[in-house]
Design an enzyme around this catalytic site. Structure first.
Site, PDB file in Angstrom:
ATOM      1  N   SER A 168       5.195  -9.198  -2.472  1.00  0.00           N
ATOM      2  CA  SER A 168       4.461  -9.243  -1.201  1.00  0.00           C
ATOM      3  C   SER A 168       3.685 -10.543  -1.064  1.00  0.00           C
ATOM      4  O   SER A 168       3.472 -11.036   0.044  1.00  0.00           O
ATOM      5  CB  SER A 168       3.476  -8.070  -1.117  1.00  0.00           C
ATOM      6  OG  SER A 168       4.111  -6.877  -0.810  1.00  0.00           O
ATOM      7  N   HIS A 204      -3.833  -5.330   2.475  1.00  0.00           N
ATOM      8  CA  HIS A 204      -2.529  -5.944   2.199  1.00  0.00           C
ATOM      9  C   HIS A 204      -2.140  -6.945   3.287  1.00  0.00           C
ATOM     10  O   HIS A 204      -1.702  -8.070   2.999  1.00  0.00           O
ATOM     11  CB  HIS A 204      -1.487  -4.841   2.072  1.00  0.00           C
ATOM     12  CG  HIS A 204      -0.190  -5.260   1.485  1.00  0.00           C
ATOM     13  ND1 HIS A 204       0.875  -5.685   2.258  1.00  0.00           N
ATOM     14  CD2 HIS A 204       0.247  -5.299   0.203  1.00  0.00           C
ATOM     15  CE1 HIS A 204       1.909  -5.970   1.472  1.00  0.00           C
ATOM     16  NE2 HIS A 204       1.560  -5.737   0.217  1.00  0.00           N
ATOM     17  N   ALA A 224      15.021  -6.191   2.829  1.00  0.00           N
ATOM     18  CA  ALA A 224      15.293  -7.538   2.321  1.00  0.00           C
ATOM     19  C   ALA A 224      16.714  -7.677   1.800  1.00  0.00           C
ATOM     20  O   ALA A 224      17.223  -8.795   1.669  1.00  0.00           O
ATOM     21  CB  ALA A 224      14.299  -7.885   1.218  1.00  0.00           C
ATOM     22  N   ASP A 238       2.664  -6.028   8.972  1.00  0.00           N
ATOM     23  CA  ASP A 238       2.081  -5.447   7.766  1.00  0.00           C
ATOM     24  C   ASP A 238       1.054  -4.387   8.168  1.00  0.00           C
ATOM     25  O   ASP A 238       1.287  -3.649   9.122  1.00  0.00           O
ATOM     26  CB  ASP A 238       1.464  -6.565   6.909  1.00  0.00           C
ATOM     27  CG  ASP A 238       1.492  -6.251   5.430  1.00  0.00           C
ATOM     28  OD1 ASP A 238       0.679  -5.419   4.990  1.00  0.00           O
ATOM     29  OD2 ASP A 238       2.308  -6.844   4.700  1.00  0.00           O
ATOM     30  N   ASN A 268       8.987  -4.674  -5.977  1.00  0.00           N
ATOM     31  CA  ASN A 268       8.265  -4.767  -7.252  1.00  0.00           C
ATOM     32  C   ASN A 268       8.600  -3.628  -8.201  1.00  0.00           C
ATOM     33  O   ASN A 268       7.742  -3.148  -8.935  1.00  0.00           O
ATOM     34  CB  ASN A 268       6.746  -4.740  -6.981  1.00  0.00           C
ATOM     35  CG  ASN A 268       6.307  -5.748  -5.956  1.00  0.00           C
ATOM     36  OD1 ASN A 268       6.894  -6.819  -5.828  1.00  0.00           O
ATOM     37  ND2 ASN A 268       5.266  -5.412  -5.210  1.00  0.00           N
TER      38      ASN A 268
END
Length: 456
Positions: free
Chosen positions: A405, A234, A347, A202, A331
């Site tokens: 996330s 994050h 993903a 990340d 998202n």
């Protein structure tokens, strides 16, 4: 304050290329690339400390070989690209090639900070009642931002949920343990992830965060000119959920409170990176024996668009090596208006576990992407991803945000509990997680096999 640019609606590329070689014939693939392109000198990840290729190499024009993955990152001109494509087809070469993409930390579902500062002229025009030409995404963000601001102003502390606010069907007040840990039954598990290595790739980690003072933490930056110290927030938040515990006065917010943490900075403090850096982080995590890799990052995928063949090979190789890669679904949806977007890259690869988000009422989060594209692109599990309290870089120390996330590290931490309890790795660990999931009366397109549950 978190600083993540809105993810572009169409993929962005860097100008470099990824080439994945067949497991059984790496040497033949290397020779084929050399013959077709003339590239013969590589910076090998195996030549660096901890097999972590240096960030300056990733930022250079040099050709790179990620030895654990059998993947090259190459700077090629168009003649070299055409030559390699021609050789691949005519000679049936054992490789896959595709452009390197720009990857982002998936923006949290808090458009007040993410959207409004980016377009001040539009805000002034709206305030003045003028007609303007803005995107649907922007208007959505503006609407949600106002709702969010109202919610913040009505709360005693914008960073925390009210102590007296209890979740439906949750027995312990969230001032003691977060709702996400209760919904996933982490609160009743006796396992802690002890002895399990978990990599979170990340924006890095606040390496001085007091809640992690006595933990085993290995860190590495794959961003040129930046250390692994998290200047964004994050990454620290995701690590807190997957691997944290609790502070002296905070609720318990972390799942695998005794796992070994591998914090890989593959995204800059601005929240952006590239496939090459992310693959270098995966290579490092696998080389150092991490059983789980958590990635709350991605790039948008269009309806009907296929998955990355390079990442799919990486996902399969990781599973065979005993490493499960878990990634956020994205998202980009607006479910309040019946707009559902497909699972993001990477993903959407079949061999990478994709995680959607739900809220306290066990409903799909309005922003969570869905399994729309055939052959890959499915949601595998869903986890808490709305109003998630976790660690944050000092001096704030804690923060509450939303997104897939935030759902992803819940599953990564739970995977560490299963790995500790059962010894399962790779595909076997994937199966354990899916079989233990709580089935939900919602479409599998949105929740996969159901809500992730901790080992009991």
């Amino acid at each position: 304050m978190i600083n993540i640019p809105p993810t572009p609606a169409t993929p962005q590329t860097t100008g470099r290329y990824l080439v994945a070689l067949e497991d059984d014939d790496i040497s033949a693939g290397v020779q084929a690339v050399e013959n077709a392109t003339g590239v013969s000198e590589f910076a090998h990840s195996g030549d660096f400390e901890d097999r972590a290729i240096a960030a300056e190499e990733l930022a250079s024009e040099n050709s790179i070989m990620l030895d654990e993955l059998g993947v090259m990152v190459l700077s090629l001109d168009q003649d070299q690209v055409r030559s390699l494509n021609t050789a691949t087809v005519s000679e049936h070469l054992p490789l896959s090639m595709e452009p390197e993409r720009v990857i982002y930390a998936l923006p949290e579902s808090d458009p007040f900070r993410r959207m409004l500062p980016a377009e001040p002229a539009a805000i002034r025009s709206l305030a003045a009642g003028k007609s303007i030409n803005v995107s649907l995404d922007y208007l959505k963000g503006y609407r949600d931002a106002i709702e969010l601001l109202i919610g913040h102003l009505s709360s005693e502390d914008a960073g925390f949920r009210r102590a007296d606010e209890e979740c439906p069907d949750i027995n312990t007040p969230i001032e003691k343990i977060t709702w996400g840990l209760q919904r996933t039954r982490v609160d009743t598990s006796t396992y802690t992830g002890a002895g399990i290595r978990v990599a979170v790739l990340d924006t890095g980690m606040d390496l001085e965060h007091p809640d992690f003072a006595n933990r085993s933490v290995q860190s590495k930056s794959f961003i040129d000119g930046e250390t692994a110290q998290d200047g964004n927030g994050h990454g620290t938040h995701c690590i807190g959920t997957a691997c944290g515990g609790q502070g002296e006065t905070s609720p318990r917010y972390g799942v695998a409170s005794e796992c070994e943490i591998y914090a890989g900075k593959v995204l800059s403090d601005a929240g952006a990176g590239s496939d090459g850096g992310i693959l270098a982080g995966i290579n490092w995590a696998i080389a150092n024996g991490c059983s789980i890799i958590s990635m709350s990052l991605g790039a948008r995928v269009q309806p009907g668009q296929g998955f990355s063949r390079v990442y799919e090979r990486v996902g399969k190789r990781s599973l065979r090596r005993g490493t499960l890669i878990i990634a956020a679904a994205g998202n980009d949806s607006w479910r309040d208006n019946d707009i559902i977007q497909p699972v993001s890259h990477p993903a959407n690869c079949p061999s990478i576990m994709a995680i959607g988000a739900l809220n306290e009422a066990l409903q799909v989060a309005q922003f969570s992407n869905g399994g729309l594209n055939a052959r890959g692109g499915q949601i595998d599990l869903i986890a808490p991803g709305v109003d998630i309290f976790s660690a944050w870089p000092m001096p704030e120390r804690y923060y509450t945000i939303s997104g897939t996330s935030m759902a992803t590290p819940h599953v990564a931490g739970i995977a560490a509990l299963f790995a500790q309890a059962t010894g399962a790795k790779g595909s076997e660990l994937w199966t354990e997680l899916v079989q233990a999931a709580q089935r939900l009366p919602l479409p599998s397109r949105d929740v996969g096999s159901g809500l992730a549950q901790a080992f009991q």
